[in-house]
Design an enzyme around this catalytic site. Sequence first.
Site, PDB file in Angstrom:
ATOM      1  N   ASP A   7       0.832  -1.208   0.000  1.00 55.39           N
ATOM      2  CA  ASP A   7       0.000   0.000   0.000  1.00 55.39           C
ATOM      3  C   ASP A   7       0.865   1.255   0.000  1.00 55.39           C
ATOM      4  OD1 ASP A   7      -2.330   1.855   0.996  1.00 55.39           O
ATOM      5  OD2 ASP A   7      -3.286  -0.083   0.646  1.00 55.39           O
TER       6      ASP A   7
ATOM      7  N   ASP B   3     -13.023   2.192   4.622  1.00 55.82           N
ATOM      8  CA  ASP B   3     -11.858   2.078   5.502  1.00 55.82           C
ATOM      9  C   ASP B   3     -12.256   1.522   6.860  1.00 55.82           C
ATOM     10  OD1 ASP B   3      -9.897   2.780   3.800  1.00 55.82           O
ATOM     11  OD2 ASP B   3      -9.719   4.858   4.457  1.00 55.82           O
TER      12      ASP B   3
ATOM     13  N   ASP C 213      -6.203   4.631  -5.674  1.00 57.82           N
ATOM     14  CA  ASP C 213      -6.819   5.359  -4.567  1.00 57.82           C
ATOM     15  C   ASP C 213      -7.067   6.821  -4.955  1.00 57.82           C
ATOM     16  OD1 ASP C 213      -7.722   5.849  -2.001  1.00 57.82           O
ATOM     17  OD2 ASP C 213      -5.888   5.190  -0.992  1.00 57.82           O
ATOM     18  N   MET C 214      -7.903   7.502  -4.182  1.00 56.80           N
ATOM     19  CA  MET C 214      -8.169   8.938  -4.374  1.00 56.80           C
ATOM     20  C   MET C 214      -8.608   9.466  -3.011  1.00 56.80           C
ATOM     21  SD  MET C 214     -11.320  10.865  -5.853  1.00 56.80           S
ATOM     22  CE  MET C 214     -11.323  12.530  -6.482  1.00 56.80           C
TER      23      MET C 214
ATOM     24  N   ARG D 225      -5.806  16.422   3.466  1.00 55.93           N
ATOM     25  CA  ARG D 225      -4.773  15.404   3.694  1.00 55.93           C
ATOM     26  C   ARG D 225      -3.426  15.892   3.146  1.00 55.93           C
ATOM     27  NH1 ARG D 225      -3.556   9.153   2.103  1.00 55.93           N
ATOM     28  NH2 ARG D 225      -3.746   8.277   4.156  1.00 55.93           N
TER      29      ARG D 225
HETATM   30  C1  DGJ Z   1      -7.176   5.210   1.835  1.00 54.66           C
HETATM   31  C2  DGJ Z   1      -7.474   3.774   1.578  1.00 54.66           C
HETATM   32  O1  DGJ Z   1      -8.834   3.531   1.710  1.00 54.66           O
HETATM   33  C3  DGJ Z   1      -6.649   2.908   2.516  1.00 54.66           C
HETATM   34  O2  DGJ Z   1      -6.990   1.575   2.349  1.00 54.66           O
HETATM   35  C4  DGJ Z   1      -5.197   3.160   2.262  1.00 54.66           C
HETATM   36  O3  DGJ Z   1      -4.856   2.726   0.971  1.00 54.66           O
HETATM   37  C5  DGJ Z   1      -4.879   4.632   2.428  1.00 54.66           C
HETATM   38  N1  DGJ Z   1      -5.749   5.457   1.655  1.00 54.66           N
HETATM   39  C6  DGJ Z   1      -3.455   4.921   2.053  1.00 54.66           C
HETATM   40  O4  DGJ Z   1      -3.161   6.240   2.053  1.00 54.66           O
END
Ligand code: DGJ
Length: 734
Positions: free
Chosen positions: A365, A547, A477-478, A442
Amino acid sequence: MISYNEKERVFKLDTPNTTYMIGIVDEESFVGHIYYGRKLKEAEAGYLMRTGEPPFVPSKNNRERCSFYDCFPFEYPTGGVGDYREGCIGVRTVAGHAGSMLSYVTHEIIPGKPELAGLPATFGTKGDCETLRLVCEDKYIGMQVELLYTAFQDTDVITRSVKVTNTGKEHFYLTKVYSACIDMDNRDYDMVSLHGSWARERHIQRKALGYGIQNVSSYRGESSHQDHPFLALVDRNATQENGEIYAMNFVYSGNFRAQAEVTQFDYVRMTMGIHPENFCWKLESGESFQAPEVVMVYTDKGFDAMTNAFHRLYKKHLIRGEYKDKKRPILINNWEATYFEFNTEKLLSIAREASQLGIEMLVMDDGWFGRRNFDDCALGDWKVNEEKLNGGLKYLVDEVNKLGMKFGIWFEPEMISPDSDLYRAHPDWAIAIPGRPGTESRQQFVLDLSRPEVVDCIYEQVASVLRSANIEYVKWDMNRQLTDIGSYGLPADRQGELYHRYVLAVYQMQDRLTKEFPYLLLENCSGGGARFDPGMLYFSPQIWCSDDTDAVERLEIQEGTALIYPLSTMGAHVSDCPNHALGRVTPFETRGIVALAGTFGYELDVTKIPQEDRDMIPAQVAMYHKYNDLVREGDYYRIASYSQNHKYDCWQVVSGDKKQSLVTFVQVLNRVNFKSRRILLKGLDADKRYKVVFENDDSVEDAVYSGDTLMKAGLLVPNPWGDFRARLIYLAEA
Ligand code: DGJ
């Protein structure tokens, strides 16, 4: 499937159990909505448009033209000339005027379904579906509007989309283009929608529909955690098994508005499309704008039937690629295991242990690139950090492969950190209003993907990493939503195009990626599940659901998600306890059973979890292999909802041939001195007999019952001892 009765000027679109009817009325050829509901035998319901009642049509009563506009059930309402309900299209001419009205010009009925340029959409061939292309015009503006309707034959779905073309000599601006509308009589509907927040996505809300406008929307630049591009108007008495439902879902990943408006005559107008906030698209003479697709489902058989119509469509006619119908490798992701603190040795130690337990893929990740040891830098600098990955990426991937595991990697391609080499070189590549300090979220900005050079630069960086080693999975991801809507690359009168151009560019990048790396398993993600929508599913067969990996929180999130999307699309992992999002402790077994209803994987440090948890992994892996075909392909039924009863949750999948079924029961809070819970199963064959096996409860002996008994009289599930306990019950034809 689609027919035109020329004498009556009525179109009839049929799916297996539904009919949708459109009528052309009056000398001016207004396009009206006649009917959407249970399948009709004849195309004779044109009277439902009430043109025989005052105010009549303009050719018979032009002094009340305005009243006609304000009550006629339009297929695609405009605005500014008399219909005071909210219209679907906004046009501003060079002179600055805004009124428009459409009339029918011509039509064609096309076998199969045409693609929508630049946009994800459902697909089908000649035998699967038929499409009606209705061409309308506003001759005063010089605007052609094509309404596309596709009627599917293997599921009760009608899809709609709209294409607007400037047929005049001068440019004009589109200030709004919705994709679908249904004008119908209100019958005391409830409105069902999905809402939430970060780590709390897609909770179901149901409330009574009242007069005026009620909507759900996002103008965050993505479909969002907060609201969802879904809306259903349902019978006030609708249940899982009974009642009428009109549902819409948007095949789009950006701003949207889904709306119901109850008007003075107790009509309801249900619309869905791109959110008009800050939307303004310049159309030069001869240019077209293609609006995204809306999927419409009607049923009179309650939520289970609605859900299965969406599931069937998405499994068969939306999801594509290598993994469309395939079991996905069981992955272990290092995010909750290590966050940013890892190196080659740490990842390999996780992989070594995981491979022993039957886990099939390691996903690395966030944190492997640039100087990224926290979330405050390096987005945009997609170069391997060889201090962390000592030996390089290829070495790591090869070592993981030697363990018999696949390797996957995380990217966040749409973002740029202020502290990055990319930003230092190209500060104007971030979305920003020139002269105004950008709003960080962020600690990052969003890249201006309306600029082709930005897209090319990022795509090349991502692709060269993927070309450098045997990488078989990408998590895209975003992690922030859009603000400061301004582009250094667009002229002033095209700034209103930025939101939509951004989404088109994301689609274009994912299209490129999946074409260059067709074997790749792509999993979309957005700070959890903020971009879980059909647009993304066109490119990735699975999306990270949330998450929040807590097994109890997941019940509500997965229930809301599965209301529309197949279980095979829901990214679901077993994580460690106390849960990192909210501190709850649940049994490892329950976490496994809840994750089995999704893609299934792990998100923990397998070298550190308690030995008794680790010991359960091989059995969970075996369960996944045993049941995943059933979970992925079966029909899904909701038996009980914890979010409604606050005690227990229960769902079921049944194979297409009705020979097998899997029931998941989760008791959230135990109660003292209670008897077993009686659950009524669904979807079985009443004439078949089934052997019922409680997979993880030795106190219940295997037994054989008929489908008839199990569906009408039910099955008893003994109260598990303790809170947060789950049962997995397998049924096979005896
Ligand atoms: C958000 C994702 O939902 C998480 O699983 C992880 O990949 C983080 N971002 C990493 O910054």
